[in-house]
Design an enzyme around this catalytic site. Sequence first.
Site, PDB file in Angstrom:
ATOM      1  N   ASP A 418       0.825  -1.214   0.000  1.00  0.00           N
ATOM      2  CA  ASP A 418       0.000   0.000   0.000  1.00  0.00           C
ATOM      3  C   ASP A 418       0.858   1.263   0.000  1.00  0.00           C
ATOM      4  O   ASP A 418       2.074   1.202   0.253  1.00  0.00           O
ATOM      5  CB  ASP A 418      -0.913  -0.035   1.239  1.00  0.00           C
ATOM      6  CG  ASP A 418      -2.305   0.489   0.941  1.00  0.00           C
ATOM      7  OD1 ASP A 418      -2.428   1.386   0.090  1.00  0.00           O
ATOM      8  OD2 ASP A 418      -3.263   0.009   1.573  1.00  0.00           O
ATOM      9  N   ASP A 475     -10.722   1.779  -3.727  1.00  0.00           N
ATOM     10  CA  ASP A 475     -11.259   1.446  -2.403  1.00  0.00           C
ATOM     11  C   ASP A 475     -12.774   1.358  -2.438  1.00  0.00           C
ATOM     12  O   ASP A 475     -13.392   1.046  -1.425  1.00  0.00           O
ATOM     13  CB  ASP A 475     -10.832   2.496  -1.371  1.00  0.00           C
ATOM     14  CG  ASP A 475      -9.492   2.151  -0.736  1.00  0.00           C
ATOM     15  OD1 ASP A 475      -8.986   1.049  -0.978  1.00  0.00           O
ATOM     16  OD2 ASP A 475      -8.948   2.997  -0.004  1.00  0.00           O
TER      17      ASP A 475
HETATM   18  C1  GLA Z   1      -5.817   1.511   2.071  1.00  0.00           C
HETATM   19  C2  GLA Z   1      -6.240   0.406   1.138  1.00  0.00           C
HETATM   20  C3  GLA Z   1      -7.309  -0.436   1.772  1.00  0.00           C
HETATM   21  C4  GLA Z   1      -6.782  -1.009   3.077  1.00  0.00           C
HETATM   22  C5  GLA Z   1      -6.318   0.126   3.966  1.00  0.00           C
HETATM   23  C6  GLA Z   1      -5.627  -0.396   5.212  1.00  0.00           C
HETATM   24  O1  GLA Z   1      -6.838   2.439   2.247  1.00  0.00           O
HETATM   25  O2  GLA Z   1      -6.643   0.929  -0.069  1.00  0.00           O
HETATM   26  O3  GLA Z   1      -7.715  -1.466   0.917  1.00  0.00           O
HETATM   27  O4  GLA Z   1      -5.733  -1.888   2.804  1.00  0.00           O
HETATM   28  O5  GLA Z   1      -5.398   0.982   3.302  1.00  0.00           O
HETATM   29  O6  GLA Z   1      -5.231   0.622   6.048  1.00  0.00           O
END
Ligand code: GLA
Length: 670
Positions: A418, A475
């Site tokens: 991430d 997301d």
């Molecule tokens: C980001 C990602 C999510 C999740 C969160 C965890 O927002 O896009 O899918 O993994 O971080 O903190």
Amino acid sequence: MIQCWRLDTADTTLVLASHNGRLPEVLHFGARLPDGESLVALWRAGMADVTGGMLDERPPMTICPMQEDVFPGAQGCDANLQFRLKDAAEGEGTLTLTYADGDAEYRLEAQADADTGVLTLTAHYRGLEIGWLTAPAFPVPPSSDHFITYGGKWIGEFQEKRVPWTTGTHTREVRDGRTSHEAFPGVLIPCGDGVIAAHLGMSCGHRFVAEQLPDGRRQVQFGPMLGRRETEVTAGPLYLTRAPDRDGITANLHRHFTKHIRTFADPDRPRPVHYNCWEAVYFDHSLRELSDIATRAAALGAERFVLDDGWFGRRDDDTSSLGDWTVDRRKWPDGLGPLIEHVKSLGMTFGLWFEPEMVNPDSDLFRDNPHWTLGPPEQPLGRNQLVLDLSRPEVVDYLFEWIDAILTEYDIDYIKWDHNRPLPFPDHRQAAATYALIDRLRAAHPGVEIETCASGGGRIDWGILKRTSRVWLSDSNDALERMRIQAGALPWLPPCVTGSHVGPRTCHTSGRILPMELRAWVAAQRSFGFEMNLLELTPEESETLARVTTWWKANRDWLHRGTVHQLPARDPEQVAEMTVSADKSRFAVWLGQRGAPADILPDRLRLSGLDDRQYKVRMISHYDAGWLSRGDNALKSDGVQLSGTALMAFGVQPPVLTPASIIVLEGEAA
Ligand code: GLA
């Protein structure tokens, strides 16, 4: 003196012409020219006249317009140099042109892949400090009246923007150091005789320039946003292709991606069904609950279980612990071993979340090394975090060591990587250092696949995808949003690398309540998975999810080798797409209705990419429009059998579509 070179794919020719040893112009990028065509005659045929109000010669529009050219438009590099040809090396489908001015050098590297139809162009510069270098610029013909670029946002990536050509310069800059949610670095340019597509495969933010000069010429530039003035810069690769239509672009790009970009640890392993626990438990980890969820996930057909954020340091929310990559013993007293053993006993593999490039001020890493961060000491945090400065070797070594230790201790085949905040300023070196770190980890753990995520789709490009196997596209698990985002991203991202999860009944990013039939079939268009608390499913929801999962597993093999077509829909609330198998013996069609239909009945759906064989077509999704559908529609009963030609020319009539619904058709050669 004029010197010309050509690069060919099956149906495209690119001709470069260098006048008096200067940087070359793209003389032609269009239909393939006959072998032996005189390129000098082509150059002569294109020589411009001059008239009043002009210089006595029209300045060339080169692959990197420079000040010395007295070019009246956007320059490709901000150094005042006079490059002259030093060397030209031609190979099978490759061309390298080296230009010099004293010690300064400009090198064009170009490859044409005859099979995929894609050209790869890269500019390398060495010399005086510069703040801007474009990847090789290319011209756009007058037959184009607009181009399609990308806007977007978090939970709303890949929004197509139609921009008409007009005299002047359209410039867009991504300055936050990531590829970005807001501006995917790609452009589609419909022209009279087809479509041109270009993509900058770099992950560091970019500048995009689309310019029309007063004399009618147009150029497109794409280059990296540099963090500082540099004496050595690489701009590219720029992937460039043309095709008769948008589906042809998608086919070229997907073929090229499969051949040159895609990296699967085991290419023979079908893409596994993912289970990701983020929207099920967030930071609230317990071995008991996650084991129960894993048991349910496996029973529903999942093949890889991904433990998301919250397993390390003392991370109970997003305010702490990034950088402290050791297992949180409060939540996992016996480490991750017991969960991993359970996951493996269910026949699944195990994946783990990391966000390596970041640090929270509330972390041991930051307390010990406050100087390891990028940017000024006083700067706003982003999601409570700072960015680590990867130009420091000790930072990269630290990250390698701790991630390597986890990958060595545990049986892990997947990292969700991430990147949840923008950089404090553009810094192309940070992206290069991230690539190097990923390369080092992949060399040490060749069986581990990586998913690129940056709050969803903030870092999606072919640069990062050369070293990762999947993208977390957004997301947003809202199936209606997803349909649109998936359609926008399709030309650049084959379904097999585009992660798509069946989210919770009430979508966490939109609050919308959507039926499982819709959520599951939308995820089944891409690299399929689930992300919700499976213990809360109703029996009907479980049945639907298991049914769609079973279908996806039975069909993914041909779906991932097939050709995807976007079907035209007059109703702006419809999204229609089909995948045809490589041998054209089968296909699947998704017709989604996002909002209220524009018309009382949907249009007949005309298919694409079939041959004149007879196909049996039937609806495989469970259709339920209640009392709204009361006619005698063939797809509602036993389907139809028609030739591919008839299915393309005449089509098939869908039943009434209700808002927030989808129908899925399957076709098989009779
Ligand atoms: C980001 C990602 C999510 C999740 C969160 C965890 O927002 O896009 O899918 O993994 O971080 O903190």
